[in-house]
Motif scaffolding. Structure first.
Motif, short mmCIF file in Angstrom:
data_model
loop_
_atom_site.label_atom_id
_atom_site.label_comp_id
_atom_site.label_asym_id
_atom_site.label_seq_id
_atom_site.Cartn_x
_atom_site.Cartn_y
_atom_site.Cartn_z
N PHE A 179 5.10 -133.38 5.63
CA PHE A 179 5.14 -133.84 4.24
C PHE A 179 4.08 -134.91 4.03
N ARG A 180 3.30 -134.77 3.01
CA ARG A 180 2.31 -135.80 2.67
C ARG A 180 2.32 -135.98 1.17
N ASN A 181 2.46 -137.23 0.75
CA ASN A 181 2.47 -137.50 -0.68
C ASN A 181 1.04 -137.50 -1.19
N GLU A 182 0.40 -136.35 -1.09
CA GLU A 182 -1.02 -136.22 -1.42
C GLU A 182 -1.27 -136.71 -2.84
N ILE A 183 -2.37 -137.44 -3.00
CA ILE A 183 -2.67 -137.99 -4.32
C ILE A 183 -3.21 -136.90 -5.24
N LEU A 189 -2.33 -123.32 -2.31
CA LEU A 189 -1.68 -123.76 -1.07
C LEU A 189 -2.58 -124.63 -0.20
N TYR A 190 -3.80 -124.87 -0.65
CA TYR A 190 -4.74 -125.60 0.21
C TYR A 190 -4.29 -127.03 0.45
N ARG A 191 -3.97 -127.73 -0.61
CA ARG A 191 -3.51 -129.11 -0.45
C ARG A 191 -2.19 -129.27 -1.20
N THR A 192 -1.11 -129.25 -0.44
CA THR A 192 0.21 -129.38 -1.05
C THR A 192 0.90 -130.61 -0.47
N ARG A 193 2.09 -130.89 -0.95
CA ARG A 193 2.80 -132.08 -0.47
C ARG A 193 3.84 -131.74 0.59
N GLU A 194 4.23 -130.48 0.63
CA GLU A 194 5.14 -130.00 1.66
C GLU A 194 4.53 -128.74 2.22
N PHE A 195 4.33 -128.69 3.53
CA PHE A 195 3.66 -127.53 4.12
C PHE A 195 4.07 -127.41 5.58
N GLU A 196 3.68 -126.29 6.18
CA GLU A 196 3.99 -126.11 7.60
C GLU A 196 2.72 -126.20 8.43
N GLN A 197 2.90 -126.73 9.62
CA GLN A 197 1.77 -126.80 10.56
C GLN A 197 2.11 -126.01 11.80
N TRP A 198 1.09 -125.42 12.42
CA TRP A 198 1.30 -124.86 13.76
C TRP A 198 0.42 -125.64 14.71
N ALA A 263 -13.99 -125.25 3.91
CA ALA A 263 -12.79 -126.11 3.90
C ALA A 263 -12.06 -125.99 5.23
N GLU A 264 -11.49 -127.11 5.68
CA GLU A 264 -10.80 -127.13 6.98
C GLU A 264 -9.57 -126.22 6.99
N MET A 265 -9.45 -125.45 8.08
CA MET A 265 -8.25 -124.61 8.26
C MET A 265 -7.44 -125.12 9.44
N GLU A 266 -8.15 -125.56 10.48
CA GLU A 266 -7.46 -126.05 11.68
C GLU A 266 -8.35 -127.06 12.38
N THR A 305 -4.39 -128.42 19.05
CA THR A 305 -4.87 -127.52 18.01
C THR A 305 -3.85 -127.61 16.88
N SER A 306 -4.29 -128.01 15.70
CA SER A 306 -3.36 -128.25 14.61
C SER A 306 -3.85 -127.58 13.33
N GLY A 307 -3.12 -126.55 12.92
CA GLY A 307 -3.54 -125.80 11.73
C GLY A 307 -2.45 -125.76 10.69
N GLY A 308 -2.83 -125.40 9.49
CA GLY A 308 -1.85 -125.28 8.41
C GLY A 308 -1.43 -123.82 8.27
N VAL A 309 -0.13 -123.57 8.33
CA VAL A 309 0.36 -122.19 8.21
C VAL A 309 0.09 -121.67 6.79
N ASP A 310 0.44 -122.47 5.81
CA ASP A 310 0.29 -122.04 4.41
C ASP A 310 -1.19 -121.97 4.02
N ARG A 311 -1.92 -122.99 4.48
CA ARG A 311 -3.34 -123.03 4.13
C ARG A 311 -4.06 -121.82 4.72
N SER A 312 -3.79 -121.50 5.98
CA SER A 312 -4.48 -120.37 6.60
C SER A 312 -4.01 -119.05 6.01
P1 ATP Z 1 -7.47 -132.72 5.17
O1 ATP Z 1 -8.71 -133.43 5.62
O2 ATP Z 1 -7.73 -131.39 4.52
O3 ATP Z 1 -6.52 -133.59 4.39
P2 ATP Z 1 -6.39 -133.35 7.74
O4 ATP Z 1 -7.63 -133.49 8.56
O5 ATP Z 1 -5.69 -134.55 7.26
O6 ATP Z 1 -6.67 -132.33 6.50
P3 ATP Z 1 -4.66 -132.67 9.89
O7 ATP Z 1 -3.89 -133.93 9.81
O8 ATP Z 1 -5.60 -132.47 11.02
O9 ATP Z 1 -5.39 -132.39 8.51
O10 ATP Z 1 -3.63 -131.46 9.82
C1 ATP Z 1 -3.81 -130.22 10.48
C2 ATP Z 1 -3.83 -129.07 9.50
O11 ATP Z 1 -2.72 -129.14 8.60
C3 ATP Z 1 -5.05 -129.02 8.61
O12 ATP Z 1 -6.13 -128.40 9.29
C4 ATP Z 1 -4.56 -128.17 7.45
O13 ATP Z 1 -4.66 -126.78 7.75
C5 ATP Z 1 -3.09 -128.54 7.36
N1 ATP Z 1 -2.89 -129.50 6.26
C6 ATP Z 1 -3.14 -130.83 6.27
N2 ATP Z 1 -2.84 -131.39 5.09
C7 ATP Z 1 -2.39 -130.37 4.31
C8 ATP Z 1 -1.91 -130.29 2.95
N3 ATP Z 1 -1.82 -131.38 2.20
N4 ATP Z 1 -1.53 -129.09 2.47
C9 ATP Z 1 -1.60 -127.97 3.23
N5 ATP Z 1 -2.04 -127.98 4.51
C10 ATP Z 1 -2.43 -129.16 5.04
#
Ligand code: ATP
Length: 443
Positions: A179-183, A189-198, A263-266, A305-312
């Motif tokens: 969870f991130r309270n993204e501004i 799904l690229y930048r959300t406030r609730e998401f899954e990571q693998w 854009a970053e995926m992992e 290795t840290s990726g976003g499930v929803d983002r990917s």
């Molecule tokens: P960004 O620079 O895009 O904010 P980050 O470098 O903070 O990402 P990490 O903390 O390394 O990201 O998180 C690992 C992965 O989690 C990212 O590569 C991305 O796929 C996913 N992720 C991070 N923040 C979000 C978000 N707000 N919404 C969806 N996926 C996210």
């Protein structure tokens, strides 16, 4: 026909809503920015996407185990990790329209992109979500929803070493919510406030860090390359010296060429012994590892290795989406998504819904196949519409029970990508499907 890149995200958002893949959360209340729900089709796709990751990274590897940690932890965890102090974004506010922006996301523009107004000086905001443990006033403990899933892996490191027969080098994997309270949540799904990571945290001897870093960097890229159609839409981006965190010797992102740019995926991160050191310090516990053969005692170093499930998954949908012009002049929208990820492996239709002998044979086929695979059944009337729906949700094959079936017990199988139809014996469809799916995984 190529789709205008600017429209692509809008097309995906609309397709996802139309076909039950992804919905805006709380839509009937006007929605909340940065929260999405997976619908009937999307939730199966997402499960398949995660299952594939687990199959490649955990169940087929002797050196990786998996955990499933909680979202709320002891609050000290986030002090140890540095998130309480430093998990935030800088923001500037426009003095005239009062909109707020992350300077890095508007390319450090000197003026407000909305109204041209002057900006305030940047301020830092913490993006951890706050909550409370306990219900009685005075006894409540302030806590946080985890800002990154990986921290629970460090917390369980000692438990895993003591309870499972793992030996360094080994990895602990986890898929879980963050969870991130993204501004500025944006781009679907690229930048959300609730998401899954693998995540995989791979524990190594310090002298082997470089080797394992390079291994995982390539392994993760190869995995994505296998599953995306457009190979040149993936690339590595090395973090510059100004971005590198002090304990990292190097860092790379796997990036996707999104409609708005790369854009970053992992992230493939060099975490050294930083996390275990911090948690040792804050918890007062010894987190060193004792090598059972050499008897050397040390704090392992970690490749993450840290990726976003929803983002990917969103990137995978962008990669798969195609609009094709048919000979008739009509446009066919098709999701050429990997069959291992598509919600249904096959859709079964009787050619005519008012012919009981066709419907019952189609139902029998559905009964057999649905024991093993996720299979759709559609006995609505219009065959053209049925194909269109399945193309849009990426079902790789459609099996039609028609009048010829009644004569020779074969069904017509239509391939999503080529639209070519062939005939297969009813009692061989199961084996045929299993061969198709296995060959895709083994590629
Ligand atoms: P960004 O620079 O895009 O904010 P980050 O470098 O903070 O990402 P990490 O903390 O390394 O990201 O998180 C690992 C992965 O989690 C990212 O590569 C991305 O796929 C996913 N992720 C991070 N923040 C979000 C978000 N707000 N919404 C969806 N996926 C996210």
């Amino acid at each position: 026909m190529s789709t205008n890149q600017n429209d692509l995200t809008a097309n995906i958002v609309s397709l996802c809503k139309r076909r039950g893949i992804i919905f805006q959360n709380s839509e009937i209340y006007g929605g909340v920015q940065g929260f999405y729900d997976y619908g009937p089709i999307g939730s199966i796709m997402k499960k398949n996407w995660k299952d594939l990751w687990i199959r490649s990274n955990v169940t087929t590897r002797p050196d990786v185990v998996m955990i499933d940690g909680t979202i709320i932890t002891h609050p000290r965890v986030w002090e140890a990790s540095g998130h309480v102090k430093n998990f935030g974004d800088e923001l500037v506010e426009c003095k005239s329209c009062h909109k707020r922006f992350r300077p890095d996301l508007i390319d450090n523009a000197p003026k407000c992109p909305e109204c041209g107004g002057e900006f305030t000086t940047p301020r830092k905001y913490n993006i951890l979500f706050h909550t409370e443990i306990g219900v009685i006033e005075g006894e409540k403990m302030a806590a946080y929803l985890r800002g990154e899933a990986c921290q629970t892996i460090y917390l369980d490191f000692k438990n895993v070493v003591n309870s499972c027969r793992v030996k360094i080098p080994f990895g602990i994997a986890q898929i879980g919510k963050a969870f991130r309270n993204e501004i500025t949540p944006k781009n679907f799904l690229y930048r959300t406030r609730e998401f899954e990571q693998w995540d995989i945290q791979y524990f190594t001897h310090p002298s082997e860090m470089d080797k394992w870093y390079e291994y995982w960097k390539q392994d993760r890229m190869d995995w994505y390359l296998k599953l995306f159609n457009k190979k040149d839409s993936l690339r590595f981006r090395a973090h510059g010296d100004d971005e590198l965190i002090f304990y990292a010797k190097k860092a790379f992102d796997i990036e996707y060429n999104a409609p708005w740019g790369w854009a970053e995926m992992e992230g493939i991160h060099w975490r050294s012994d930083y996390d275990l050191t911090q948690h040792s310090k804050f918890s007062g516990q010894d987190l060193t590892y004792l090598d059972p053969v050499t008897h050397e005692k040390y704090l392992p170093h970690i490749v993450e290795t840290s990726g976003g499930v929803d983002r990917s998954l969103f990137f995978l949908l962008l990669d798969a989406y195609q609009e094709e012009k048919l000979e008739s002049g009509d446009i066919r929208t098709v999701l050429k998504i990997n069959p291992l990820v598509s919600a249904y492996k096959v859709a079964i239709f009787p050619l005519a819904s008012n012919k009981p002998e066709l419907v019952s044979k189609a139902q029998d086929l559905w009964k057999t196949l649905s024991k093993k695979y996720s299979v759709d059944f559609d006995d609505s009337s219009n065959i053209g519409k049925k194909y269109r729906r399945q193309d849009e949700i990426g079902t790789p094959w459609c099996a039609v029970v028609d009048f010829q079936t009644l004569e020779d017990n074969t069904v017509s199988i239509r391939n999503r990508d080529t639209m070519i139809q062939s005939r297969i014996k009813l009692d061989e469809v199961d084996k045929w499907l299993s061969t198709q799916l296995n060959s895709i995984y083994e590629k």
